[in-house]
Write a protein that holds these residues in place. Sequence first.
Motif, mmCIF file in Angstrom:
data_model
loop_
_atom_site.group_PDB
_atom_site.id
_atom_site.type_symbol
_atom_site.label_atom_id
_atom_site.label_comp_id
_atom_site.label_asym_id
_atom_site.label_seq_id
_atom_site.Cartn_x
_atom_site.Cartn_y
_atom_site.Cartn_z
ATOM 1 N N LEU A 1 -50.839 30.166 19.655
ATOM 2 C CA LEU A 1 -50.430 28.925 19.001
ATOM 3 C C LEU A 1 -50.701 29.001 17.498
ATOM 4 N N ALA A 2 -51.909 29.454 17.124
ATOM 5 C CA ALA A 2 -52.238 29.548 15.702
ATOM 6 C C ALA A 2 -51.252 30.468 14.977
ATOM 7 N N PHE A 3 -50.892 31.589 15.606
ATOM 8 C CA PHE A 3 -49.910 32.512 15.038
ATOM 9 C C PHE A 3 -48.548 31.836 14.929
ATOM 10 N N ALA A 4 -48.152 31.116 15.962
ATOM 11 C CA ALA A 4 -46.811 30.530 16.014
ATOM 12 C C ALA A 4 -46.587 29.507 14.908
ATOM 13 N N VAL A 5 -47.617 28.801 14.489
ATOM 14 C CA VAL A 5 -47.451 27.800 13.436
ATOM 15 C C VAL A 5 -46.888 28.452 12.175
ATOM 16 N N ARG A 6 -47.487 29.553 11.748
ATOM 17 C CA ARG A 6 -46.999 30.238 10.546
ATOM 18 C C ARG A 6 -45.719 31.010 10.825
ATOM 19 N N HIS A 7 -45.640 31.626 11.979
ATOM 20 C CA HIS A 7 -44.457 32.427 12.332
ATOM 21 C C HIS A 7 -43.189 31.572 12.327
ATOM 22 N N LEU A 8 -43.309 30.335 12.770
ATOM 23 C CA LEU A 8 -42.151 29.443 12.846
ATOM 24 C C LEU A 8 -42.028 28.539 11.619
ATOM 25 N N GLY A 9 -42.954 28.670 10.675
ATOM 26 C CA GLY A 9 -42.917 27.833 9.486
ATOM 27 C C GLY A 9 -43.100 26.363 9.791
ATOM 28 N N ALA A 10 -43.924 26.040 10.777
ATOM 29 C CA ALA A 10 -44.133 24.655 11.187
ATOM 30 C C ALA A 10 -45.069 23.938 10.220
ATOM 31 N N ASP A 11 -45.063 22.623 10.301
ATOM 32 C CA ASP A 11 -45.930 21.805 9.448
ATOM 33 C C ASP A 11 -47.314 21.604 10.058
ATOM 34 N N ALA A 12 -47.411 21.768 11.368
ATOM 35 C CA ALA A 12 -48.698 21.587 12.049
ATOM 36 C C ALA A 12 -48.599 22.194 13.446
ATOM 37 N N GLY A 13 -49.735 22.277 14.084
ATOM 38 C CA GLY A 13 -49.792 22.761 15.458
ATOM 39 C C GLY A 13 -50.821 21.977 16.241
ATOM 40 N N VAL A 14 -50.612 21.895 17.528
ATOM 41 C CA VAL A 14 -51.569 21.247 18.433
ATOM 42 C C VAL A 14 -51.777 22.187 19.609
#
Length: 547
Positions: free
Chosen positions: A125-138
Amino acid sequence: MSSDLVRLARSWLAQDPDPETRAELTALLDGGDADALRERFGAKLEFGTAGLRGELGAGPNRMNRVTVMRAAAGLARVLGPGRHVVIGYDARHKSDVFAHDTAAVLTGAGLRASVLPRPLPTPVLAFAVRHLGADAGVTVTASHNPPRDNGYKVYWNDGSQIVPPVDSEISAAIDAVGQVSGLPLGSPDDPAWATLGDDVVAAYLEAVTALPLGGARGLRVAYTPLHGVGGATLAGAFRAAGFEVPATVEAQAAPDPDFPTVAFPNPEEPGAMDLALELARSVGADIVLANDPDADRCAVGVPLPEGGYRMLTGDEVGALLGEHVIRQTSGDGRLVATTIVSSSLLGKIASGHGVRYAETLTGFKWIMKAGDGLVFGYEEALGYSVGADSGLPVHDKDGIGAALTVAGLAAQAKLDGRNLLDLLDDQARRYGLHATSQLSVRVDDLSLITGAMARLRATPPVKLGGREVESADDLSEGSAGLPPTDGLRYRLSGGARVVVRPSGTEPKLKCYLEVVVPVTGEVSDARAQAVQDLDALKADLSAALGL
């Protein structure tokens, strides 16, 4: 029974969408169980930099669908419409439900939500936030807490956990949320709600297999995911990196939210590693690896010359990985970091290699804020983030990437006719033997912890373990550029150190001890001396705590 208590419970009942917690609360009301209701409604779970974590059940002082929907609504208000949030979850009770409730609230508020395809490790999940250019993650997880707990952790757009003031902003927004039954909710059919595919997991595996693993691959590994979600991802990572897939403890291989074979699903707890060590002996493993249930931590065991295995401390693994990463990366701007409760050895290693070093408050959210050029960070509680010249693929602790890198280090040592214990001895000779230990006290009444901290502040010790206390820092006042935190740090003669702080996630008072013993002869002699010194520190500190 108090009329206010009944009113609060009935108001909660009117908005609760979960038939299980509705039945629980109805039974308590019908039975007139004032104590149980007071426990659930007399306080609330507070949202902080660790998000939310607590026991499952009805009411604001429990983890449940109402609590989670309120948290999601607060996050939505802080972010605003149009923002993108990635959502992950582990295999604990209700984790999938809480994840989908979060997606429903976020999309209903006009945000985009991308949900990971199945229960997966927190570092994915932590990787996916940056990989997908998201604004946040939960991510919905309680890490290594007992089976009845669950939690809710929020990441920001840099892929690391939130820090102040964002936590306070979200907390205030949560408090402003009304009845969740009035929230607009999206559905999986909504174009703003996406369920991700395995391509995000493949991207994560590609990133961690590009870490500085070295070229050796001849290694036999015994492994346990401790009934958590790490097993399949770790096996995929080992396979992709060219290692033999580890022998896995069969009884602990499948995710199971009840964690039936362990008292606590934490590799640091006594007995948690028994089955893995038994497997290691039976297969003749070169190392033992374990992840905690959400696979953001990694434990390492090594064979002893006299037979059997020994689990390395988090500080020992941190020192090995830290020096390995420094040697395998290049550039003048590199930085390595650890926390104030971890060993001071990493600082000496960094100095010896001409690399910058930083100390932060406890928690990976702070390690990730240590500065530019960070290639390695660790905390003594088995958390490591390993980087390469390109930086850190995961801006949080990553038990999969750490396990891979340890395997690469151990495989190279084996190829050289050595092992991880030999590498630790090398470090002791170069930098002095840095030995660490913990004194941890679990309580049922949190006021006992408050009282112990107050006593230490009122009457600071002048000597511990036969060593003079040369300085005492009250970390609640801030120290050496660090934000304030509830903790006390004592620097003792001979380079020893003690830090005392309440746990941020469990009802524990935690004391972190370190002694430094020069190696003038055999390393084994220095280790024996260190054990005596740590025992003396523990005895004196226990008396000073009064618990």
